[in-house]
Motif scaffolding. Structure first.
Motif, mmCIF file in Angstrom:
data_model
loop_
_atom_site.group_PDB
_atom_site.id
_atom_site.type_symbol
_atom_site.label_atom_id
_atom_site.label_comp_id
_atom_site.label_asym_id
_atom_site.label_seq_id
_atom_site.Cartn_x
_atom_site.Cartn_y
_atom_site.Cartn_z
ATOM 1 N N THR A 1 26.393 29.605 30.802
ATOM 2 C CA THR A 1 26.923 30.094 32.079
ATOM 3 C C THR A 1 27.852 29.063 32.706
ATOM 4 N N GLY B 1 21.139 27.792 31.623
ATOM 5 C CA GLY B 1 22.015 26.851 32.325
ATOM 6 C C GLY B 1 23.160 26.308 31.497
ATOM 7 N N HIS C 1 15.967 38.485 41.243
ATOM 8 C CA HIS C 1 16.341 37.615 40.117
ATOM 9 C C HIS C 1 17.578 36.773 40.409
ATOM 10 N N ALA D 1 28.461 36.568 41.322
ATOM 11 C CA ALA D 1 28.381 35.765 40.091
ATOM 12 C C ALA D 1 26.934 35.384 39.770
ATOM 13 N N ARG E 1 18.678 45.521 31.799
ATOM 14 C CA ARG E 1 17.372 45.951 32.303
ATOM 15 C C ARG E 1 16.813 47.031 31.389
ATOM 16 N N ARG F 1 8.488 32.348 40.580
ATOM 17 C CA ARG F 1 9.618 31.826 41.369
ATOM 18 C C ARG F 1 9.127 30.802 42.371
ATOM 19 N N CYS G 1 20.101 34.044 40.777
ATOM 20 C CA CYS G 1 20.062 32.852 39.919
ATOM 21 C C CYS G 1 19.241 31.709 40.527
ATOM 22 N N THR H 1 24.131 41.465 33.254
ATOM 23 C CA THR H 1 22.668 41.527 33.234
ATOM 24 C C THR H 1 22.229 42.771 32.464
ATOM 25 N N HIS I 1 6.566 38.137 38.925
ATOM 26 C CA HIS I 1 7.812 37.393 39.012
ATOM 27 C C HIS I 1 7.811 36.425 40.202
ATOM 28 N N SER J 1 31.984 29.258 32.936
ATOM 29 C CA SER J 1 32.663 29.142 34.226
ATOM 30 C C SER J 1 33.678 28.004 34.177
ATOM 31 N N GLY K 1 19.150 28.777 39.313
ATOM 32 C CA GLY K 1 19.863 27.503 39.119
ATOM 33 C C GLY K 1 21.165 27.429 39.891
ATOM 34 N N PRO L 1 11.363 33.163 34.736
ATOM 35 C CA PRO L 1 10.887 34.403 35.342
ATOM 36 C C PRO L 1 11.744 35.641 35.050
ATOM 37 N N LEU L 2 12.798 35.497 34.253
ATOM 38 C CA LEU L 2 13.779 36.581 34.116
ATOM 39 C C LEU L 2 13.182 37.901 33.641
HETATM 40 C C1 HEM Z 1 27.830 29.143 36.872
HETATM 41 C C2 HEM Z 1 26.643 29.108 36.288
HETATM 42 C C3 HEM Z 1 25.615 30.197 36.382
HETATM 43 C C4 HEM Z 1 25.782 31.544 36.557
HETATM 44 C C5 HEM Z 1 27.098 32.293 36.728
HETATM 45 C C6 HEM Z 1 24.459 32.130 36.551
HETATM 46 C C7 HEM Z 1 24.207 33.488 36.741
HETATM 47 C C8 HEM Z 1 22.958 34.047 36.781
HETATM 48 C C9 HEM Z 1 22.697 35.459 36.968
HETATM 49 C C10 HEM Z 1 23.771 36.530 37.157
HETATM 50 C C11 HEM Z 1 21.345 35.628 36.963
HETATM 51 C C12 HEM Z 1 20.598 36.953 37.124
HETATM 52 C C13 HEM Z 1 20.246 37.512 35.752
HETATM 53 C C14 HEM Z 1 19.550 38.834 35.833
HETATM 54 O O1 HEM Z 1 19.190 39.290 36.914
HETATM 55 O O2 HEM Z 1 19.346 39.436 34.759
HETATM 56 C C15 HEM Z 1 20.740 34.333 36.758
HETATM 57 C C16 HEM Z 1 19.380 34.095 36.684
HETATM 58 C C17 HEM Z 1 18.836 32.863 36.399
HETATM 59 N N1 HEM Z 1 19.497 31.658 36.267
HETATM 60 FE FE1 HEM Z 1 21.488 31.390 36.421
HETATM 61 N N2 HEM Z 1 23.525 31.154 36.355
HETATM 62 C C18 HEM Z 1 24.173 29.949 36.261
HETATM 63 C C19 HEM Z 1 23.593 28.696 36.075
HETATM 64 C C20 HEM Z 1 22.251 28.456 35.967
HETATM 65 C C21 HEM Z 1 21.650 27.149 35.776
HETATM 66 C C22 HEM Z 1 22.413 25.824 35.731
HETATM 67 C C23 HEM Z 1 20.309 27.336 35.648
HETATM 68 C C24 HEM Z 1 19.187 26.338 35.433
HETATM 69 C C25 HEM Z 1 19.227 25.285 34.715
HETATM 70 C C26 HEM Z 1 20.060 28.762 35.779
HETATM 71 C C27 HEM Z 1 18.824 29.338 35.725
HETATM 72 C C28 HEM Z 1 18.578 30.685 35.960
HETATM 73 C C29 HEM Z 1 17.245 31.263 35.922
HETATM 74 C C30 HEM Z 1 15.947 30.532 35.621
HETATM 75 C C31 HEM Z 1 17.415 32.632 36.201
HETATM 76 C C32 HEM Z 1 16.314 33.696 36.270
HETATM 77 C C33 HEM Z 1 15.912 33.917 37.713
HETATM 78 C C34 HEM Z 1 14.870 35.010 37.878
HETATM 79 O O3 HEM Z 1 14.695 35.815 36.982
HETATM 80 O O4 HEM Z 1 14.243 35.036 38.941
HETATM 81 N N3 HEM Z 1 21.262 29.398 35.981
HETATM 82 N N4 HEM Z 1 21.746 33.383 36.655
#
Ligand code: HEM
Length: 316
Positions: free
Chosen positions: A161, A158, A264, A258, A208, A21, A266, A206, A17, A165, A268, A9-10
């Motif tokens: 990131t 996933g 949006h 973080a 935009r 979600r 995270c 991020t 969106h 970390s 995950g 959905p990003l």
């Molecule tokens: C320490 C690990 C992680 C960090 C620091 C992190 C950080 C973030 C951040 C900052 C965003 C927002 C991005 C934006 O608004 O442009 C995001 C979105 C997202 N993350 Fe993570 N992430 C991590 C791990 C994961 C994992 C393990 C998954 C899934 C397997 C995941 C799936 C997603 C998804 C699908 C979004 C989009 C959500 C949306 O747009 O509604 N992330 N993440």
């Protein structure tokens, strides 16, 4: 790749969106993560077993990148014999120095995920891909591009990131041995420590796209302009956190950014926290004290902040 599709959905805005979600949140909810946890622990233990007796390793190759790839395969229900291929793709896509290799990996991953979606359409198995391809939004099935956008985002979102970390956390604990020893003797404090480490090392920048012309703090932005928003810097805001650059494991109210904030936030985050927790618990309770290998350079990079190269050693 010469194609136009959104990472979902990003790259969607409300209200579209929110619909995605709603569909996807349960796939990465706390109960879903709890179901994956035994296999995540097994994968973690197997990777540690490979290096324990050696006495040193290049952490990012041996564990930092390999561990989240294994977790992604677990999430998607993919067979073990694809593990090495996925490790190669992950490295090429996110770290290969030449663009040709990156592009080839991007195409290979897209083709693999497309074929997987087609197989699960014909023969659903109940795994994440089957759920996505048979899901409905507004009374219709998802298009091929939507399915691709979801699966691709799970792959890229996933991996780096979590790897980044882990790289920063393990480097920090290799240099602050008092904190490493404290966590060894108090494993019950590891999960709280993870929040402080996520705050100190918030890795995602991020971006935009402006919808309308706007003036912001004297800068004129035009509709269509891309901007980077380093909102994770909020994790280092001195008006919120005293002495923000210090990792203080006793810090209270660690409201870090973080995982960003707002719609949006995270998706995950539960899985990410579990991966970090499983990794730190396993290393701190089953491995000897680790340190930086003397003389070996630690290489970090920007963009999505990350650790490229990190050599650790311990008494084997
Ligand atoms: C320490 C690990 C992680 C960090 C620091 C992190 C950080 C973030 C951040 C900052 C965003 C927002 C991005 C934006 O608004 O442009 C995001 C979105 C997202 N993350 Fe993570 N992430 C991590 C791990 C994961 C994992 C393990 C998954 C899934 C397997 C995941 C799936 C997603 C998804 C699908 C979004 C989009 C959500 C949306 O747009 O509604 N992330 N993440």
């Amino acid at each position: 790749m010469g194609e136009q599709w959104d990472l979902i959905p990003l790259e969607l805005d409300p209200p579209e969106h929110g619909k995605f979600r709603q569909l996807l949140n349960p796939l990465l909810s706390p109960p879903a993560v709890a179901r994956l946890t035994p296999r995540i622990k097994e994968r973690c233990a197997a990777l540690i077993d490979r290096v324990r007796g050696v006495g040193d390793c290049e952490f990012m190759g041996a564990f930092g990148r390999a561990f989240p790839v294994g977790v992604f395969m677990e999430l998607m229900g993919l067979p073990e014999d694809l593990y090495d291929t996925f490790i190669d793709w992950e490295f090429a896509l996110l770290h290969a120095p030449d663009f040709g290799r990156k592009a080839a990996a991007a195409v290979a991953i897209r083709d693999f995920l497309r074929d997987l979606a087609n197989q699960r359409r014909a023969h659903p198995t109940g795994d994440l891909t089957s759920i996505v391809v048979h899901a409905e939004i507004d009374g219709r099935k998802l298009s091929d591009d939507e399915v691709k956008g979801i699966l691709y985002l799970l792959f890229v979102g996933g991996l780096d990131t979590v790897a980044a970390s882990l790289g920063f956390f393990f480097r920090h604990l290799a240099t602050d041995l008092d904190q490493q020893r404290m966590l060894r003797s108090h494993p019950d404090r590891i999960d709280k420590a993870i929040e402080e480490l996520l705050r100190r090392f918030s890795v995602v920048t991020t971006w935009r796209q402006c919808k309308v012309d706007v003036e912001l703090a004297g800068a004129r932005l035009k509709a269509g302009d891309w901007i980077t928003c380093n909102d994770s810097l909020g994790s280092l805001d001195p008006s919120e956190f005293a002495d923000p650059m210090t990792v203080d494991l006793d810090r209270r109210n660690v409201r870090h950014l973080a995982f960003s904030f707002g719609p949006h936030f995270c998706m995950g985050s539960h899985l990410a926290r579990r991966e970090l927790s499983v990794a730190l618990h396993a290393w701190l309770t089953t491995m000897p004290e680790w340190r930086l290998k003397p003389g070996a350079p630690v290489v970090v990079h920007g963009g999505l902040f990350g650790v490229e190269h990190l050599e650790l050693e311990w008494a084997a």
